[in-house]
Design an enzyme around this catalytic site. Structure first.
Site, PDB file in Angstrom:
ATOM      1  N   LYS A 193       0.933  -1.377   0.212  1.00  0.00           N
ATOM      2  CA  LYS A 193       0.077   0.209  -0.133  1.00  0.00           C
ATOM      3  C   LYS A 193       1.084   1.155  -0.034  1.00  0.00           C
ATOM      4  CE  LYS A 193      -1.933   2.809   2.111  1.00  0.00           C
ATOM      5  NZ  LYS A 193      -2.009   4.229   2.086  1.00  0.00           N
ATOM      6  N   GLY A 245       7.337   4.971   8.328  1.00  0.00           N
ATOM      7  CA  GLY A 245       6.370   6.053   8.614  1.00  0.00           C
ATOM      8  C   GLY A 245       6.487   6.401   9.966  1.00  0.00           C
ATOM      9  N   SER A 246       5.633   7.301  10.362  1.00  0.00           N
ATOM     10  CA  SER A 246       5.511   8.130  11.606  1.00  0.00           C
ATOM     11  C   SER A 246       5.583   7.120  12.846  1.00  0.00           C
ATOM     12  CB  SER A 246       4.568   9.118  11.843  1.00  0.00           C
ATOM     13  OG  SER A 246       3.213   8.414  11.845  1.00  0.00           O
ATOM     14  N   THR A 247       6.340   7.491  13.918  1.00  0.00           N
ATOM     15  CA  THR A 247       5.924   6.650  15.116  1.00  0.00           C
ATOM     16  C   THR A 247       4.607   6.466  15.678  1.00  0.00           C
ATOM     17  OG1 THR A 247       8.260   7.152  15.982  1.00  0.00           O
ATOM     18  CG2 THR A 247       6.822   6.616  17.681  1.00  0.00           C
ATOM     19  N   GLU A 248       3.842   7.632  15.344  1.00  0.00           N
ATOM     20  CA  GLU A 248       2.421   7.455  15.914  1.00  0.00           C
ATOM     21  C   GLU A 248       1.861   6.478  15.083  1.00  0.00           C
ATOM     22  OE1 GLU A 248      -1.331  10.532  15.774  1.00  0.00           O
ATOM     23  OE2 GLU A 248       0.401  11.333  14.786  1.00  0.00           O
ATOM     24  N   GLY A 250       2.957   3.863  13.588  1.00  0.00           N
ATOM     25  CA  GLY A 250       3.673   2.577  13.978  1.00  0.00           C
ATOM     26  C   GLY A 250       3.132   1.943  15.274  1.00  0.00           C
ATOM     27  N   GLU A 267       9.853   0.869  10.515  1.00  0.00           N
ATOM     28  CA  GLU A 267      11.011   1.868  10.474  1.00  0.00           C
ATOM     29  C   GLU A 267      10.294   3.379  10.742  1.00  0.00           C
ATOM     30  OE1 GLU A 267      13.026   4.570   9.473  1.00  0.00           O
ATOM     31  OE2 GLU A 267      12.995   4.067   7.345  1.00  0.00           O
ATOM     32  N   CYS A 301      13.730  10.387   7.517  1.00  0.00           N
ATOM     33  CA  CYS A 301      13.504  10.068   9.037  1.00  0.00           C
ATOM     34  C   CYS A 301      14.709  10.109   9.779  1.00  0.00           C
ATOM     35  CB  CYS A 301      13.000   8.638   9.265  1.00  0.00           C
ATOM     36  SG  CYS A 301      13.819   7.534   8.425  1.00  0.00           S
ATOM     37  N   GLU A 398       9.711  15.759  15.735  1.00  0.00           N
ATOM     38  CA  GLU A 398      10.008  15.552  14.825  1.00  0.00           C
ATOM     39  C   GLU A 398       9.221  16.603  13.521  1.00  0.00           C
ATOM     40  OE1 GLU A 398      11.117  12.041  11.641  1.00  0.00           O
ATOM     41  OE2 GLU A 398       9.389  11.722  12.496  1.00  0.00           O
TER      42      GLU A 398
END
Length: 494
Positions: A193, A245-248, A250, A267, A301, A398
């Site tokens: 995706k 992508g973002s930690t949020e 993730g 990642e 990142c 970030e």
């Protein structure tokens, strides 16, 4: 009058992006089940590039069924020898190089990055990952284990199964290669995706996968938004998710994967420190530190967005980085003169501008930049912020744009603690002429990659990933391959 014709790769790219784009499911290019489409936008002009199929839950279900069938024990993919599989993977890398100019232009139009950068970095690196991983297909081996005279024990490595891949918009084609290379080498099947902001280069890659001879259903592409990604990450028939992508997001994937305890490679984000000691070679360190944050418009990142410089050289260093930033040529990525293109979307531009506004309202000073560039396209000027405090959002969070916060330090013994004072741990930099100081500092930094007297140096054989909230697992190298394999132990009585 002389009419200047556009280069062939620009003609090919324009032709590709302007057509209606479908989903790749089980070897066929099909419309979304709903018939809906969405627009993809040129971030340099804010104009429509093309319409893309709006994949949703039913489309993800179809793609997962196709991937599961392609993973069946007697499928053409599973019956291939490792050598045959490796040849197809290598061919994918060859085709990427053969179409490098077109792919670079597609990436530039859809993402905004300069064509020259995509052509020099993203596209060759993507090909190299496929070439590197193709060699591992024949080297996936188990081992025999001595357990006594009455038993034979051995291990064998098996593909984990159906892999859901969700990628970010900052390096669309390259991140696809990072995940598809090891997944295919291991023998997995995939549903990918792409980010809704940048679907086009991944769709063109899908055509190249077919041209390389990949069997139907081995790789399926569903373009769409977060709802499609949510169905994929929670799907009970998906064995692993690989996400960048973002930690949020993730963390949301972590919860979604709990249903069947999917394996995860995550990642995620970063707020990477770059530590410059007073004895550093400033002629090397200043441009390196500048590229460490301004490469890819700061939309990386691992970007070195926190710059710590020992006080005796702080003013000189900030002046050098600010001068570097002021000389960066902004413009559309398709302009050969451009050194920095727009951010990927209006949403991202507004997010970065919001950080700049809040930082300066809290007392930060922009020595260069600090605002939008122009009135069309999603451009933000390269920015250096000084006079910041550790509690400021621009220091803690970030930003994901061309913004670096520069801070002096006095005590070399304490700087590592300051650099580690973050929930992230993706990357870090160290600049010094003292090799002992460099290695001792690198050993204490909590980061998956530490660059010494350089930055942004990648290789297909070198693992990349994060500590702490920057992720789980590793991309690239043999370490990435392990995340797509299961180990089975077989013990036989003799």
């Amino acid at each position: 009058m002389t009419i200047t014709e556009a280069p062939l790769h620009r003609v090919a790219a324009d032709d590709f992006v302007s057509r209606g784009h479908r989903l790749l499911i089980d070897g066929e290019w099909v419309a979304a089940a709903s018939g809906r489409t969405f627009a993809t936008i040129d971030p340099a002009t804010e104009q429509l590039l093309g319409e893309v199929a709006h994949g949703e839950g039913e489309d993800v279900n179809r793609a997962v069924r196709a991937a599961r069938a392609a993973f069946d024990h007697d499928s053409p993919w599973r019956r291939m020898t490792p050598s045959e599989r490796g040849k197809i993977i290598h061919k994918i890398g060859d085709l990427i190089l053969e179409n490098a100019d077109e792919l670079s232009m597609i990436e530039s139009l859809d993402n905004g990055k300069p064509f020259t950068m995509a052509r020099a970095a993203d596209i060759p690196f993507a090909a190299d990952v496929f070439h590197y991983m193709s060699g591992w297909a024949t080297k996936i081996e188990g081992s025999t284990i001595p357990v006594g005279q009455d038993y034979l024990a051995f291990t064998q490595k098996e593909p984990v199964g159906v892999v859901g891949v969700v990628i970010a918009w900052n390096f669309p084609l390259l991140l696809s290669a990072w995940k598809l290379g090891p997944a295919l080498a291991a023998g997995c099947t995939v549903v990918i995706k792409p980010a809704e902001q940048t679907p086009l280069s991944v769709l063109r890659l899908g055509e190249l996968l077919q041209e390389a001879g990949l069997p139907d259903g081995v790789v399926n592409i569903v373009t769409g938004f977060g709802d499609a990604g949510a169905v994929l990450t929670a799907h009970p028939d998906v064995d692993k998710i690989s996400f960048t992508g973002s930690t949020e997001v993730g963390k949301k994937i972590l919860h979604a994967a709990a249903g069947n305890l999917k394996k995860l490679t995550l990642e995620l984000g970063g707020k990477s420190p770059n530590v410059v000691f007073a004895d550093a070679d400033l002629a090397t360190a200043i441009p390196a530190a500048s590229n460490a944050i301004f490469f890819n418009h700061g939309q990386a990142c691992n970007a070195a967005s926190r710059l710590y410089v020992e006080r005796p050289v702080f003013d000189e260093f900030v002046e050098g980085v600010s001068e570097f930033a002021s000389n960066i040529v902004l413009g559309a990525g398709t302009d050969p003169r451009s050194e920095m293109g727009p951010l990927v979307s209006a949403e991202q531009m507004n997010k970065v501008l919001g950080y700049l506004d809040s930082g300066q309202a809290d007392g930060a000073v922009a020595t260069v930049g600090g605002e939008r560039w122009g009135d069309r396209g999603y451009f933000v000027k390269p920015t250096v912020l000084t006079q910041t405090r550790p509690d400021m959002a621009v220091v803690r969070e970030e930003i994901f744009g061309p913004v670096v916060v520069a801070m002096p330090f006095d005590d070399p013994a304490q700087i590592v603690d300051t650099a580690n004072d973050t929930p992230f741990g993706l990357a870090a930099g160290v600049f010094t002429r003292d090799i002992s100081k460099a290695y001792r500092t690198a050993a204490r930094l909590k980061a998956g990659t530490v660059w010494v007297n350089t930055y942004h140096v990648f290789n297909a054989a070198v693992p990349f990933g994060g500590y702490k909230e920057s992720g789980w697992g590793r991309e690239l190298g043999h370490a990435a391959l392990d995340d797509y394999l299961e180990t089975k132990s077989v013990v036989t009585a003799l």
